[in-house]
Motif scaffolding. Structure first.
Motif, mmCIF file in Angstrom:
data_model
loop_
_atom_site.group_PDB
_atom_site.id
_atom_site.type_symbol
_atom_site.label_atom_id
_atom_site.label_comp_id
_atom_site.label_asym_id
_atom_site.label_seq_id
_atom_site.Cartn_x
_atom_site.Cartn_y
_atom_site.Cartn_z
ATOM 1 N N MET A 115 29.789 28.303 32.623
ATOM 2 C CA MET A 115 28.435 29.365 32.819
ATOM 3 C C MET A 115 28.311 30.078 31.885
ATOM 4 S SD MET A 115 26.620 28.107 35.424
ATOM 5 C CE MET A 115 25.464 29.418 35.906
ATOM 6 N N HIS A 116 28.707 29.900 30.708
ATOM 7 C CA HIS A 116 28.553 30.627 29.468
ATOM 8 C C HIS A 116 27.102 31.047 29.388
ATOM 9 C CE1 HIS A 116 28.743 26.732 28.022
ATOM 10 N NE2 HIS A 116 28.086 26.975 26.736
ATOM 11 N N GLU A 117 26.147 30.095 29.620
ATOM 12 C CA GLU A 117 24.707 30.423 29.451
ATOM 13 C C GLU A 117 24.287 31.884 29.724
ATOM 14 O OE1 GLU A 117 26.085 27.744 30.932
ATOM 15 O OE2 GLU A 117 25.372 26.161 29.502
ATOM 16 N N TYR A 118 24.813 32.217 30.589
ATOM 17 C CA TYR A 118 24.756 33.806 30.986
ATOM 18 C C TYR A 118 24.895 34.808 29.729
ATOM 19 C CZ TYR A 118 23.137 32.573 35.663
ATOM 20 O OH TYR A 118 22.187 32.142 36.578
ATOM 21 N N SER A 119 26.144 34.582 29.432
ATOM 22 C CA SER A 119 26.384 35.373 27.966
ATOM 23 C C SER A 119 25.717 35.215 26.722
ATOM 24 C CB SER A 119 27.941 35.386 27.929
ATOM 25 O OG SER A 119 28.333 34.123 27.314
ATOM 26 N N LEU A 120 25.165 33.802 26.914
ATOM 27 C CA LEU A 120 24.341 33.602 25.784
ATOM 28 C C LEU A 120 23.014 34.284 25.848
ATOM 29 C CD1 LEU A 120 24.997 29.591 25.149
ATOM 30 C CD2 LEU A 120 25.516 31.384 23.833
ATOM 31 N N VAL A 121 22.446 34.255 27.049
ATOM 32 C CA VAL A 121 21.218 35.062 27.391
ATOM 33 C C VAL A 121 21.501 36.529 26.916
ATOM 34 C CG1 VAL A 121 19.593 35.735 29.154
ATOM 35 C CG2 VAL A 121 20.414 33.261 28.851
ATOM 36 N N GLU A 122 22.566 37.100 27.461
ATOM 37 C CA GLU A 122 22.780 38.409 27.105
ATOM 38 C C GLU A 122 22.869 38.748 25.472
ATOM 39 O OE1 GLU A 122 26.529 39.492 28.661
ATOM 40 O OE2 GLU A 122 26.170 41.630 28.814
ATOM 41 N N THR A 182 17.206 28.929 33.090
ATOM 42 C CA THR A 182 17.342 29.521 34.578
ATOM 43 C C THR A 182 18.051 31.020 34.103
ATOM 44 O OG1 THR A 182 17.961 27.442 35.438
ATOM 45 C CG2 THR A 182 18.663 29.313 36.652
ATOM 46 N N ALA A 183 19.065 31.054 33.396
ATOM 47 C CA ALA A 183 19.769 32.231 33.192
ATOM 48 C C ALA A 183 18.739 33.230 32.501
ATOM 49 C CB ALA A 183 21.233 32.117 31.994
ATOM 50 N N TYR A 184 17.935 32.586 31.568
ATOM 51 C CA TYR A 184 17.037 33.499 30.952
ATOM 52 C C TYR A 184 15.928 34.141 32.038
ATOM 53 C CZ TYR A 184 13.041 34.904 28.030
ATOM 54 O OH TYR A 184 12.107 35.701 27.293
ATOM 55 N N LEU A 200 9.784 31.670 27.090
ATOM 56 C CA LEU A 200 11.019 31.050 26.488
ATOM 57 C C LEU A 200 10.384 29.665 25.877
ATOM 58 C CD1 LEU A 200 14.095 31.422 25.303
ATOM 59 C CD2 LEU A 200 14.499 30.106 27.338
ATOM 60 N N ARG A 201 10.313 29.466 24.674
ATOM 61 C CA ARG A 201 9.889 28.074 24.085
ATOM 62 C C ARG A 201 11.044 27.668 23.791
ATOM 63 N NH1 ARG A 201 5.754 31.485 22.037
ATOM 64 N NH2 ARG A 201 7.247 31.625 20.185
#
Lengths: 254, 114
Positions: B1-8, B46-48, B62-63
């Motif tokens: 779930m690194h998608e959350y840290s990417l969104v950060e 979703t994270a975004y 977000l595009r």
């Protein structure tokens, strides 16, 4: 401001960036990499599933490399506990645990902070044992000289095909737990075939931490990487000096 | 779930740019995700959606464009068949990843400026 008629309306402007989302991490990783190279340290990012045998491979590496006289060091990351770091210490590898809490991977900043607590400059080979995970760690540069993935024979022959991003990032794959092959329905050639479909340069060594199989080849691989990076033959007295003025130029040829 | 840290990281970058240009609001951002970026585009979205509330991206759409991975031979440019060994069968050299296959790029931000 709208300057056409002076109405004071705001403007919508598209700002083109074309920047890596992980650019911030990559900057810190470059900083770590410069430090490792300046200090003559080969940094290896060791990745793999939980239970692939990353810690066992490092314990066995300490035994197999004893004759080399290398000073080894490690940080070992898990969501919780310092068990792996304790195991590595017992094996003769000065180590620190990085507990990541909920984070599923290491990033360059976590590694940078951990280095402040360790005499990493005095090492020849420094291992960064990543969080056990075949997905997230693959995309975070830590400043390592090489990515090595530990893949155990118990994980299934098609594992590389399921996690292509991790194996694409690997310079070398250590196929571990080779001593179990006679007890399993696994064909090492099938694992190798899968690796060739996700790695353009599929380098692999079959190892067993238990029997020591393949570890001499793994140690030779590390030695070759040290030679290729020009890390061999550094002057011991320079270990520990910080940010040399004029960077590389002032180092005596060795 | 690194998608959350990417969104950060993503929102942090947008905030910095908005501050630098004294923007009043951010209306949209465009990102590009390659198949071999190691990111699930839907998870990233979703994270975004979860994290943008209360940030400068609150009203920013977000595009997201995705791109399939492709490998080619670096000497004859022939494409490597999907799923095949990553080596040109004719030239016998390791394949090269086509640019964009592993992209994870913030391309543009729409800023409302005074």
């Amino acid at each position: 401001m709208c300057t056409t008629c002076g109405c004071g309306d705001t403007e919508l402007v598209p700002v083109e960036l074309h920047e890596k989302i992980l650019a911030g991490n990559d900057r810190t990783a470059r900083h770590n990499r410069e430090h490792f190279l300046e200090a003559g340290v080969l940094a290896v990012n060791l990745m793999g599933s939980p239970g692939a045998g990353k810690t066992a491979v490092l314990e066995a590496t300490a035994r197999a490399a004893a004759s080399k006289g290398w000073r080894l060091g490690a940080v070992s990351a898990d969501l919780a506990t310092d068990h792996d770091a304790v195991r590595l210490e017992r094996a003769g590898i000065p180590s620190r645990a990085i507990t990541t809490g909920q984070a599923c991977h290491l990033d360059a900043e976590l590694v940078h902070r951990a280095l402040h607590d360790l005499p990493w400059r005095q090492t020849d080979v420094f291992f960064i044992e990543n969080v056990g995970n075949l997905v997230c760690p693959a995309i975070y540069d830590l400043g390592q000289a090489a990515n090595v993935v530990v893949l155990s024979v118990t994980e299934g022959e098609d594992k590389p095909l399921k996690y292509p991003v991790m194996f694409k990032a690997a310079e070398l794959v250590l196929i571990s737990k080779a001593d179990l092959v006679p007890h399993l329905d696994v064909d090492v050639a099938a694992i190798e075939d899968a690796l060739a479909r996700v790695m353009p340069r599929p380098e692999r060594i079959v190892v067993s931490a238990r029997t020591g199989e393949g570890l001499d080849r793994w140690v030779a691989w590390l030695e070759r990487r040290r030679l290729e990076l020009g890390l061999v033959g550094r002057i011991a007295g320079l270990a520990g000096h910080v940010h040399p003025p004029g960077a590389r130029g002032d180092r005596p040829a060795g | 779930m690194h998608e959350y840290s990417l969104v950060e990281a993503l929102i942090g970058r947008v905030e910095a740019e908005a501050r630098r240009r004294q923007a009043l609001a951010v209306h949209g951002l465009s990102i590009r995700v390659g198949e071999l970026a190691g990111v699930d585009p839907e998870l990233l979205r979703t994270a975004y959606e979860t994290f943008r509330a209360g940030t400068v991206c609150e009203r920013a759409e977000l595009r997201l464009t995705t791109r399939a991975a492709a490998w080619v031979c670096p000497s004859c440019d022939a494409p490597i068949e999907r799923g095949a060994p990553l080596r040109c069968p004719a030239c016998e050299v390791p394949a090269r990843l086509v640019e964009g296959s592993d992209a994870l790029i913030l391309d543009a931000i729409d800023l409302e400026v005074p």
